[in-house]
Design a protein around this motif. Structure first.
Motif, short mmCIF file in Angstrom:
data_model
loop_
_atom_site.label_atom_id
_atom_site.label_comp_id
_atom_site.label_asym_id
_atom_site.label_seq_id
_atom_site.Cartn_x
_atom_site.Cartn_y
_atom_site.Cartn_z
N GLY A 93 0.82 -1.21 0.00
CA GLY A 93 0.00 0.00 0.00
C GLY A 93 0.85 1.26 0.00
N SER A 94 1.91 1.26 0.81
CA SER A 94 2.79 2.44 0.84
C SER A 94 3.55 2.62 -0.47
CB SER A 94 3.79 2.31 2.00
OG SER A 94 3.13 2.36 3.24
N LEU A 95 4.01 1.51 -1.05
CA LEU A 95 4.70 1.59 -2.34
C LEU A 95 3.75 2.08 -3.43
CD1 LEU A 95 7.20 1.12 -4.08
CD2 LEU A 95 6.47 -1.28 -4.31
N LEU A 96 2.53 1.54 -3.43
CA LEU A 96 1.53 1.96 -4.42
C LEU A 96 1.19 3.44 -4.26
CD1 LEU A 96 -0.41 1.13 -6.69
CD2 LEU A 96 -2.09 0.53 -4.92
N ALA A 97 1.06 3.91 -3.02
CA ALA A 97 0.78 5.33 -2.79
C ALA A 97 1.89 6.20 -3.35
CB ALA A 97 0.62 5.58 -1.29
N LEU A 126 -5.22 -0.37 1.98
CA LEU A 126 -4.08 -1.15 2.44
C LEU A 126 -3.27 -0.47 3.54
CD1 LEU A 126 -2.81 -2.33 -1.05
CD2 LEU A 126 -3.67 -3.83 0.75
N THR A 127 -3.46 0.85 3.74
CA THR A 127 -2.55 1.56 4.66
C THR A 127 -3.23 2.33 5.78
OG1 THR A 127 -2.51 3.49 3.19
CG2 THR A 127 -0.76 1.85 2.90
N LEU A 128 -4.48 2.75 5.64
CA LEU A 128 -5.07 3.65 6.63
C LEU A 128 -5.59 2.88 7.85
CD1 LEU A 128 -6.68 6.39 4.37
CD2 LEU A 128 -4.36 6.20 5.25
N TYR A 129 -6.51 3.46 8.60
CA TYR A 129 -6.84 2.92 9.91
C TYR A 129 -7.30 1.47 9.91
CZ TYR A 129 -6.49 7.40 12.41
OH TYR A 129 -6.04 8.55 13.00
N GLU A 130 -8.17 1.07 8.99
CA GLU A 130 -8.75 -0.27 9.07
C GLU A 130 -7.69 -1.38 9.07
OE1 GLU A 130 -10.24 2.17 7.39
OE2 GLU A 130 -12.09 2.25 8.57
N PRO A 131 -6.74 -1.38 8.13
CA PRO A 131 -5.74 -2.46 8.19
C PRO A 131 -4.85 -2.40 9.43
CG PRO A 131 -5.19 -0.86 6.47
CD PRO A 131 -6.58 -0.56 6.91
N VAL A 132 -4.47 -1.21 9.86
CA VAL A 132 -3.59 -1.15 11.04
C VAL A 132 -4.36 -1.50 12.30
CG1 VAL A 132 -3.83 1.29 11.75
CG2 VAL A 132 -1.62 0.15 11.95
N PHE A 133 -5.67 -1.21 12.37
CA PHE A 133 -6.47 -1.68 13.50
C PHE A 133 -6.48 -3.21 13.53
CE2 PHE A 133 -9.45 2.29 13.54
CZ PHE A 133 -8.44 3.03 14.14
N ALA A 134 -6.63 -3.82 12.35
CA ALA A 134 -6.63 -5.28 12.29
C ALA A 134 -5.29 -5.85 12.74
CB ALA A 134 -6.95 -5.75 10.87
#
Length: 405
Positions: A93-97, A126-134
């Protein structure tokens, strides 16, 4: 009733200090990701209009496409995190961004711009709150609330940091090179944090793991708490998005000076952070149900102030404080509702399923509010519809809490 949950075992180095170095790294990565992908967008609208001649409607349509894409991708991303962890997904996600921000810097055609924002929508999923919460719920199954609260506290400064920073980049370099600077932020900080620091070391899944992983989602779909949460978050983010994107037109219609309007809006960001600090301090004394029940009542109270006291400066600032505080804490409630009110198993998939309708509503609500305004010619009915949506959101959470296992 519930399948036994076995969290992945992260590497010892990533969880040194009970995981706080990792949480700190992920927190600042959230600040950068939100600041560069989401909050910076509005600052590029005017210079792009001037250089490329595109309409504001066309430019904002690309953002809406990105939000819709993020919502549609949330469920499969959540399932993948449940199965494999978040390291490579968030790295991708970070690379794509970064790549899409570079592509945006060289864009010349509207169709290409929409394709870029489709890909940026995937990067948000891939990068914001939802994936990092998981990820945090998976790595710290007994202590996720405090870590999620800390992470959102840092992430809450994304607009405070990156809106002036992006404006400075645009003034200094021009809008195209400013995008290259934002891409570098993702490439030089977020990508290394996700790829080198975040790690998920787990034994190979047992033969029955696929069946076990699928069962929490199926159970959630049969549980009334899931549908109460879906109603709550969908209505909340629809009404929040509709009101947020119509602040300045609303204030202009009421004859409020631009300087006062800017001052009122400026209070919302610090109020969000203040709400999260209060939850950090007092949250251990309140159950998740109690916290959520209080917060879902604050949003309709804030909208009621706008309706009841249209000319009061005190009411405007009271609205901004309550509105910001409610949204700041709602982000945490949104991240912890699934494990607090349902179960931790299958968190990524269940949370992704809840994200889908709320992100779609968030993307469409500003346009629907504009249609209502266009039909009647003033914001009175729009505010009443927003208030009704806020009340339905509150009812959804109270229902979900009452039916929680």
């Amino acid at each position: 009733m519930a399948a036994t949950f076995q969290p992945l075992s992260p590497s010892p180095s990533s969880l040194r200090g009970n995981g706080w170095p990792l949480v700190a790294g992920l927190s600042f990565a959230q600040l950068v990701s939100w600041g560069t992908i989401y909050y910076a967008f509005s600052l590029f609208v005017v210079p792009m209009e001037a250089e490329l001649g595109w309409s504001r409607t066309a430019l904002n349509g690309a953002l809406s496409l990105g939000l819709l894409t993020a919502g549609l991708a949330a469920y499969p991303v959540g399932r993948l995190i449940d199965a494999r962890g978040g390291r490579w997904l968030m790295s991708a996600g970070s690379l794509l961004a970064a790549l899409m921000l570079v592509a945006w810097a060289y864009v010349q055609h509207v169709a290409v711009f929409y394709a870029i924002w489709f890909a940026l929508g995937l990067s948000m999923a891939l990068t914001l709150y939802e994936p990092v919460f998981a990820v945090l719920t998976r790595l710290f199954p007994e202590h996720y609330r405090f870590r999620i609260t800390t992470l959102t506290l840092v992430g809450g400064f994304a607009s405070t940091v990156f809106i002036p920073l992006t404006a400075w980049f645009i003034e200094l370099f021009g809008w195209r090179d400013a995008l290259l600077a934002l891409a570098a932020c993702n490439l030089l900080y977020c990508l290394p944090v996700h790829a080198l620091w975040l790690s998920d070391h787990a034994p190979p899944p047992a033969p029955q793991a696929a069946e076990t992983d699928a069962s929490p989602m199926r159970r959630a779909l049969r549980h009334p708490t899931f549908w109460g949460l879906a109603l709550c978050f969908t209505c909340y983010y629809a009404t929040f998005s509709a009101l947020t994107f119509h602040f300045f037109p609303l204030f202009d219609e009421r004859g409020i000076a631009l300087s006062l309007a800017v001052g009122v809006i400026a209070v919302i960001g610090p109020a969000q952070v203040a709400g999260r600090v209060l939850l950090l301090i007092f949250g251990r004394r309140l159950s998740a149900k109690t916290t959520g029940r209080i917060i879902v009542l604050m949003f309709p109270v804030s909208v009621s102030l706008l309706i009841a006291f249209p000319d009061s400066v005190v009411a405007l600032f009271a609205f901004a404080i309550i509105y910001g505080c409610a949204n700041g804490i709602m982000t945490i409630v949104r991240g912890t509702a699934v494990p607090d009110l349902l179960w931790r198993e299958g968190y990524g998939a269940i949370n992704g399923a809840l994200t889908l309708p709320s992100n779609i509503a968030k993307a469409l609500a500003p346009s629907l509010a504009a249609l209502i305004w266009g039909a009647v010619g003033h914001y009175g009915p729009v505010l009443w519809v927003i208030l009704a949506g806020a009340l339905v959101s509150g009812a959804g959470f109270w229902f979900a809490a009452a039916k929680a296992p």
